[in-house]
Design an enzyme around this catalytic site. Sequence first.
Site, PDB file in Angstrom:
ATOM      1  CG  ASP A  16      -8.988 -21.549   1.147  1.00 43.36           C
ATOM      2  OD1 ASP A  16      -9.293 -20.366   0.967  1.00 43.36           O
ATOM      3  OD2 ASP A  16      -9.182 -22.444   0.312  1.00 43.36           O
ATOM      4  CE  LYS A  19      -3.568 -15.996   2.452  1.00 41.86           C
ATOM      5  NZ  LYS A  19      -3.914 -17.401   2.285  1.00 41.86           N
ATOM      6  N   GLY A  43     -10.447 -15.272  -0.506  1.00 42.92           N
ATOM      7  CA  GLY A  43     -11.588 -15.064   0.384  1.00 42.92           C
ATOM      8  C   GLY A  43     -11.077 -15.072   1.805  1.00 42.92           C
ATOM      9  CG  HIS A  44      -8.177 -12.935   2.985  1.00 43.11           C
ATOM     10  ND1 HIS A  44      -7.293 -11.967   2.622  1.00 43.11           N
ATOM     11  CD2 HIS A  44      -7.713 -14.083   2.441  1.00 43.11           C
ATOM     12  CE1 HIS A  44      -6.327 -12.509   1.894  1.00 43.11           C
ATOM     13  NE2 HIS A  44      -6.561 -13.789   1.770  1.00 43.11           N
ATOM     14  CD  GLN A 226      -4.653 -16.215  -4.480  1.00 44.59           C
ATOM     15  OE1 GLN A 226      -3.759 -15.461  -4.799  1.00 44.59           O
ATOM     16  NE2 GLN A 226      -5.892 -15.811  -4.374  1.00 44.59           N
TER      17      GLN A 226
HETATM   18  P1  IMP Z   1      -7.526 -18.948  -9.946  1.00 48.73           P
HETATM   19  O1  IMP Z   1      -6.654 -18.249  -8.962  1.00 48.73           O
HETATM   20  O2  IMP Z   1      -8.957 -18.535  -9.911  1.00 48.73           O
HETATM   21  O3  IMP Z   1      -6.940 -18.892 -11.322  1.00 48.73           O
HETATM   22  O4  IMP Z   1      -7.544 -20.510  -9.557  1.00 48.73           O
HETATM   23  C1  IMP Z   1      -6.376 -21.324  -9.641  1.00 48.73           C
HETATM   24  C2  IMP Z   1      -6.314 -22.301  -8.471  1.00 48.73           C
HETATM   25  O5  IMP Z   1      -6.060 -21.585  -7.282  1.00 48.73           O
HETATM   26  C3  IMP Z   1      -7.610 -23.074  -8.222  1.00 48.73           C
HETATM   27  O6  IMP Z   1      -7.267 -24.351  -7.723  1.00 48.73           O
HETATM   28  C4  IMP Z   1      -8.290 -22.271  -7.138  1.00 48.73           C
HETATM   29  O7  IMP Z   1      -9.182 -23.038  -6.378  1.00 48.73           O
HETATM   30  C5  IMP Z   1      -7.076 -21.850  -6.317  1.00 48.73           C
HETATM   31  N1  IMP Z   1      -7.277 -20.619  -5.550  1.00 48.73           N
HETATM   32  C6  IMP Z   1      -7.287 -19.356  -6.015  1.00 48.73           C
HETATM   33  N2  IMP Z   1      -7.459 -18.487  -5.014  1.00 48.73           N
HETATM   34  C7  IMP Z   1      -7.547 -19.212  -3.893  1.00 48.73           C
HETATM   35  C8  IMP Z   1      -7.683 -18.868  -2.508  1.00 48.73           C
HETATM   36  O8  IMP Z   1      -7.742 -17.697  -2.106  1.00 48.73           O
HETATM   37  N3  IMP Z   1      -7.735 -19.911  -1.638  1.00 48.73           N
HETATM   38  C9  IMP Z   1      -7.598 -21.186  -2.041  1.00 48.73           C
HETATM   39  N4  IMP Z   1      -7.463 -21.559  -3.307  1.00 48.73           N
HETATM   40  C10 IMP Z   1      -7.432 -20.574  -4.231  1.00 48.73           C
END
Ligand code: IMP
Length: 445
Positions: A16, A19, A43-44, A226
Amino acid sequence: MTVTGNLAVLGAQWGDEGKGKIVDLLSPAFAVVARSQGGHNAGHTVIVGGDEFILHLIPSGILHPGVTCVIGNGVVVDPAALFAEIDQLHARGLDTTGRLLVSSRAHVILPYHRDIEAAAESRLGAQRIGTTSRGIGPSYEHKAGRFGIRIGDLADGRPGGRLAGLIEANVGERNRTVAGPALDWRSVWQDAARVWERLAPLVTDTSRYLHDALEAGRPVLFEGAQGTMLDIDHGTYPYVTSSNATIGGVCTGLGVGPQAIGGVLGIVKAYTTRVGEGPFPTELDEAGAERLRAWGREYGASTGRPRRCGWFDAVGVLRVNGMTALAMTKLDVLDHLDELRICTGYRRGGEVLIDPPPTIDGLAACEPVYETLPGWAGAGRTAGVTDERDLPAAARAYLARLEALSGAPVAIISTGSDRGDTIVRRDSPVGRWLDAGAPAAGQAR
Ligand code: IMP
């Protein structure tokens, strides 16, 4: 091989960082934008002339008609999510036909992955990861377990074929481990086989495509998802995502060699946010967090969850990416503050650490060591500023301190959500590179 002109854009915190906006801004200088890992957990958000686009799977480069976008083998793809995103873009007049390629080696996310994840999170109770509930983790687990299903497998949807066999076994396993009504593997298989017709024109060997593009000297932007602290190896394990969000993920997730990466641009927010559970040393108390959350509209672009907010953590901006430069986003959110803090080390017992400890318990025992800097509330604003000379002196001092602590120069400063609210430092590595190596926005490639 032509190796200059290609740039990797990676999140340097917990995701977040913004990017989407930076990739969108840089995209016109590239022929190809390639995404290496993650899935629709990302989520971009990109705002163009007041219009908001939120992209989850498709690289933000898709908003530029001259750019081809690649979803690499390291990404996990939920076909339903992909189609929904394509449909949304088409409905808004953005045609992706012929400009979107998906690796035949990328793993798919099917409905049982979400069920497995929900059961695992509920089993963990207070220790849950706080995932995005999109089935990302189980899809990567199946990949590592060597019984995952790849995009290319969807081509053989025949009864008794490979896809049917894999789905029967995987749904059987899901039904043994997940409480509640059983899933009918036949309906999962029929749905999965049906998507191939629409998917097939997009599917290719994207590693070969990128190799040929690089050989032809077409500039490629490598887009990570991420952030570093969510990387499965270098992040705050186990409170991480299931892929490598750091620089190595670009090579494995796209099938390109390291020499193809001409520079690494790390994206940092001017403060820190995190969604989901897990340690966050510089987290503010709820009142402080709520102010930043309101000013910065800090709600997850994928799940809408309120983001946890804290001070900038220079310890967390890790060396592992070998960053050439930084892009700093959301500086304007700090316009309201009289005083700012930067974490320069972690105090644990009698010692001050300059690297995060590897274990979760070790991290939990750390207290941030802060340096306090003056804010610029009442002495000017950064919001919407496009010329660095117009930044308040305290904002420039803050940037200089973050640069010194992070060990990489700031090349881009974002001062608002719109494309135009940006300062590109022409004398920085990325600015010089944009001037020298890549065609300017809108020019023919
Ligand atoms: P997962 O990727 O859904 O397995 O989630 C694992 C961890 O990564 C959790 O804390 C999510 O909130 C975090 N996470 C996954 N994708 C994003 C992202 O694009 N932005 C911020 N946090 C993310």
